[in-house]
Design a protein around this motif. Structure first.
Motif, PDB file in Angstrom:
ATOM      1  N   GLU A  89       0.709  -1.340  -0.061  1.00 23.64           N
ATOM      2  CA  GLU A  89      -0.054  -0.150  -0.037  1.00 23.64           C
ATOM      3  C   GLU A  89       0.968   1.402  -0.093  1.00 23.64           C
ATOM      4  O   GLU A  89       0.464   2.316  -0.584  1.00 23.64           O
ATOM      5  CB  GLU A  89      -0.915  -0.030   1.231  1.00 23.64           C
ATOM      6  CG  GLU A  89      -1.997  -1.062   1.205  1.00 23.64           C
ATOM      7  CD  GLU A  89      -2.868  -1.233   2.349  1.00 23.64           C
ATOM      8  OE1 GLU A  89      -2.749  -0.094   3.123  1.00 23.64           O
ATOM      9  OE2 GLU A  89      -3.628  -1.826   2.394  1.00 23.64           O
ATOM     10  N   ASN A  90       1.990   1.238   0.651  1.00 27.06           N
ATOM     11  CA  ASN A  90       2.730   2.412   0.712  1.00 27.06           C
ATOM     12  C   ASN A  90       3.689   2.740  -0.734  1.00 27.06           C
ATOM     13  O   ASN A  90       4.178   3.811  -0.706  1.00 27.06           O
ATOM     14  CB  ASN A  90       4.024   2.304   1.628  1.00 27.06           C
ATOM     15  CG  ASN A  90       3.540   2.168   3.166  1.00 27.06           C
ATOM     16  OD1 ASN A  90       2.388   2.732   3.458  1.00 27.06           O
ATOM     17  ND2 ASN A  90       3.954   1.427   4.089  1.00 27.06           N
ATOM     18  N   SER A  91       3.396   1.745  -1.666  1.00 27.19           N
ATOM     19  CA  SER A  91       4.095   2.354  -2.910  1.00 27.19           C
ATOM     20  C   SER A  91       3.315   3.336  -3.684  1.00 27.19           C
ATOM     21  O   SER A  91       3.923   3.843  -4.630  1.00 27.19           O
ATOM     22  CB  SER A  91       3.830   0.924  -3.863  1.00 27.19           C
ATOM     23  OG  SER A  91       4.805  -0.250  -3.291  1.00 27.19           O
ATOM     24  N   LEU A  92       2.262   3.583  -3.416  1.00 30.75           N
ATOM     25  CA  LEU A  92       1.467   4.826  -4.135  1.00 30.75           C
ATOM     26  C   LEU A  92       1.525   5.831  -3.243  1.00 30.75           C
ATOM     27  O   LEU A  92       0.899   5.964  -2.172  1.00 30.75           O
ATOM     28  CB  LEU A  92      -0.001   4.288  -4.364  1.00 30.75           C
ATOM     29  CG  LEU A  92      -0.874   5.264  -5.350  1.00 30.75           C
ATOM     30  CD1 LEU A  92      -0.279   5.279  -6.838  1.00 30.75           C
ATOM     31  CD2 LEU A  92      -2.379   4.706  -5.012  1.00 30.75           C
ATOM     32  N   ILE A  93       2.049   6.832  -3.800  1.00 34.74           N
ATOM     33  CA  ILE A  93       2.420   8.220  -3.045  1.00 34.74           C
ATOM     34  C   ILE A  93       1.621   9.463  -3.876  1.00 34.74           C
ATOM     35  O   ILE A  93       1.708   9.546  -4.986  1.00 34.74           O
ATOM     36  CB  ILE A  93       3.856   8.496  -2.890  1.00 34.74           C
ATOM     37  CG1 ILE A  93       4.344   7.247  -2.331  1.00 34.74           C
ATOM     38  CG2 ILE A  93       3.916   9.767  -2.246  1.00 34.74           C
ATOM     39  CD1 ILE A  93       5.918   7.302  -2.457  1.00 34.74           C
ATOM     40  N   ALA A  94       0.740  10.183  -2.902  1.00 32.20           N
ATOM     41  CA  ALA A  94      -0.033  11.205  -3.487  1.00 32.20           C
ATOM     42  C   ALA A  94       0.969  12.408  -3.842  1.00 32.20           C
ATOM     43  O   ALA A  94       1.683  12.649  -2.847  1.00 32.20           O
ATOM     44  CB  ALA A  94      -1.162  11.456  -2.422  1.00 32.20           C
ATOM     45  N   GLU A  95       0.958  12.929  -4.782  1.00 32.61           N
ATOM     46  CA  GLU A  95       1.494  14.337  -5.208  1.00 32.61           C
ATOM     47  C   GLU A  95       0.710  15.314  -5.831  1.00 32.61           C
ATOM     48  O   GLU A  95      -0.371  15.207  -6.044  1.00 32.61           O
ATOM     49  CB  GLU A  95       2.688  13.893  -6.042  1.00 32.61           C
ATOM     50  CG  GLU A  95       3.721  13.091  -5.727  1.00 32.61           C
ATOM     51  CD  GLU A  95       4.743  12.848  -6.659  1.00 32.61           C
ATOM     52  OE1 GLU A  95       6.087  12.643  -6.155  1.00 32.61           O
ATOM     53  OE2 GLU A  95       4.651  13.032  -8.071  1.00 32.61           O
ATOM     54  N   LYS A  96       1.074  16.292  -6.037  1.00 30.35           N
ATOM     55  CA  LYS A  96       0.177  17.497  -6.542  1.00 30.35           C
ATOM     56  C   LYS A  96      -0.090  17.169  -7.853  1.00 30.35           C
ATOM     57  O   LYS A  96       0.474  16.882  -8.885  1.00 30.35           O
ATOM     58  CB  LYS A  96       0.904  18.856  -6.447  1.00 30.35           C
ATOM     59  CG  LYS A  96       0.220  20.075  -6.849  1.00 30.35           C
ATOM     60  CD  LYS A  96       1.142  21.278  -6.661  1.00 30.35           C
ATOM     61  CE  LYS A  96       0.271  22.539  -7.245  1.00 30.35           C
ATOM     62  NZ  LYS A  96       1.151  23.832  -7.270  1.00 30.35           N
ATOM     63  N   GLY A  97      -1.325  17.205  -8.031  1.00 35.41           N
ATOM     64  CA  GLY A  97      -1.862  16.882  -9.329  1.00 35.41           C
ATOM     65  C   GLY A  97      -1.796  15.315  -9.814  1.00 35.41           C
ATOM     66  O   GLY A  97      -2.193  15.122 -10.881  1.00 35.41           O
ATOM     67  N   GLY A  98      -1.671  14.637  -8.788  1.00 37.93           N
ATOM     68  CA  GLY A  98      -1.776  13.124  -9.058  1.00 37.93           C
ATOM     69  C   GLY A  98      -0.855  12.192  -8.262  1.00 37.93           C
ATOM     70  O   GLY A  98      -1.205  12.585  -7.002  1.00 37.93           O
TER      71      GLY A  98
END
Length: 358
Positions: free
Chosen positions: A230-239
């Protein structure tokens, strides 16, 4: 029949153990042996590609004959439709419809008015049907012509490809014959070529495709990867950013297939390398990812280098495996409202950039 099956199984076992063992012996091939074996293996594989193209060419020629028949039928249908549509249009311009419209406004009773109106409506509906039928048939004719043109162009492309591959085989065979003629031990080389041919045709190609099938099946379950990491997906600005580490990828693939436990996957700069060995077969695959938009947004794997028991396989084999086995993954199956914009491989990590696509 049963005896033949048992004999075949015994022969296949002998091929796997005896010839496979000889081709993967501890003593490495000399430069001369390496070159001639790779060339002979390429001849086999390009010959298979020639057979595939010839088969596809026959199918395409049959498609063209079928389309030409359809085109002839469509031309006849369009002729009939055009004549009928012409009659309807002439009726408008020669005043017949105006006369009917005059009769509609000249009736003396409401009952006659609706009777003439119903009749007028029937004629108009019939006219509309005829004209629409003409338009439909014309559109079908246009599509059939375009399909015939596309198929003819594809046939021409295949003929050029066939000529190219035949030239490649002839050049390779000439090189092999020359090497055998100059070799200090031509009989040894001929024996190695024969052993390689038998092993590849009976075991090597089958095992290679089995590994790629296992990889393809595993990658089709890639959304499960996020559930395990689950920690592989990291929220960033715009995506988002998807970081896939090689140890996590290995663990995921091993959980999907027992066969893949014989392999290890490594992320190196700008490439992914998979290596494995089992029962006399050694396999090494090297490739990279690209972001593709057609037919849908996806991360596509391309095979750049393919080694079988240390021998490089030709581009035709790499292209076939890419064509037959999908080793990519699809961002929208991971997160429905995103699409990939970039895929970069660094030491130990594959990073995929995802943007919101609402």
């Amino acid at each position: 029949m049963k005896k033949r099956i048992i004999s075949f199984c015994l022969l296949l076992s002998w091929v796997t153990l005896h010839i496979g063992g000889m081709l993967t012996a501890a003593e490495p091939f000399t430069a001369e042996e390496q070159q001639i074996l790779e060339q002979s293996l390429s001849i086999q594989e390009i010959d298979r590609e020639i057979e595939r193209i010839e088969s596809r060419q026959q199918e395409t020629e049959a498609d063209i004959r079928d389309l030409q028949g359809q085109l002839s039928d469509k031309n006849e249908q369009i002729r009939v439709s055009r004549e009928q549509a012409g009659l309807r249009l002439r009726a408008y311009y020669m005043g017949e419809r105006e006369n009917l419209l005059y009769a509609l406004v000249s009736v003396n009773s409401l009952k006659d008015f609706f009777t003439v109106l119903d009749y007028y409506q029937l004629i108009m509906d019939r006219d509309r049907t005829v004209l629409n039928h003409y338009k439909t048939e014309y559109a079908k004719l246009t599509r059939t012509k375009q399909k015939l043109d596309d198929t003819s162009n594809e046939l021409a492309r295949m003929k050029e490809e066939l000529q190219l591959q035949r030239s490649r085989v002839a050049a390779l065979q000439q090189s092999v014959d020359k090497s055998l003629g100059l070799s200090a031990d031509p009989e040894k080389l001929k024996a190695l070529i024969q052993e390689l041919t038998v092993y590849w045709e009976n075991v090597g190609l089958y095992e290679l495709r089995k590994y790629f099938q296992a990889l393809s099946s595993s990658m089709s379950q890639f959304p499960d990867f996020l559930q395990q990491n689950e920690n592989s997906l990291i929220a960033e600005k715009g995506g988002y950013r998807l970081d896939i580490r090689e140890e996590e990828l290995n663990a995921f693939l091993y959980s999907q297939s027992e066969l893949l436990k014989d392999m290890s996957f490594h992320f190196e700069k700008d490439k992914i390398v998979a290596r494995g060995s089992r029962e006399g077969l050694k396999l090494e695959v090297e490739g990279h990812y690209t972001v593709e938009q057609e037919p849908e947004n996806s991360i596509v794997f391309h095979v750049d280098r393919l080694l079988f028991n240390g021998l490089a396989l030709p581009d035709t084999t790499r292209a076939e495996l890419e064509r037959d086995f999908d080793l990519g993954f699809y961002p929208k199956k991971i997160v429905p409202f995103v699409e990939a914009t970039d895929a970069a491989i660094s030491e130990g990590t594959l990073t995929v950039k995802l943007k919101l696509a609402l």
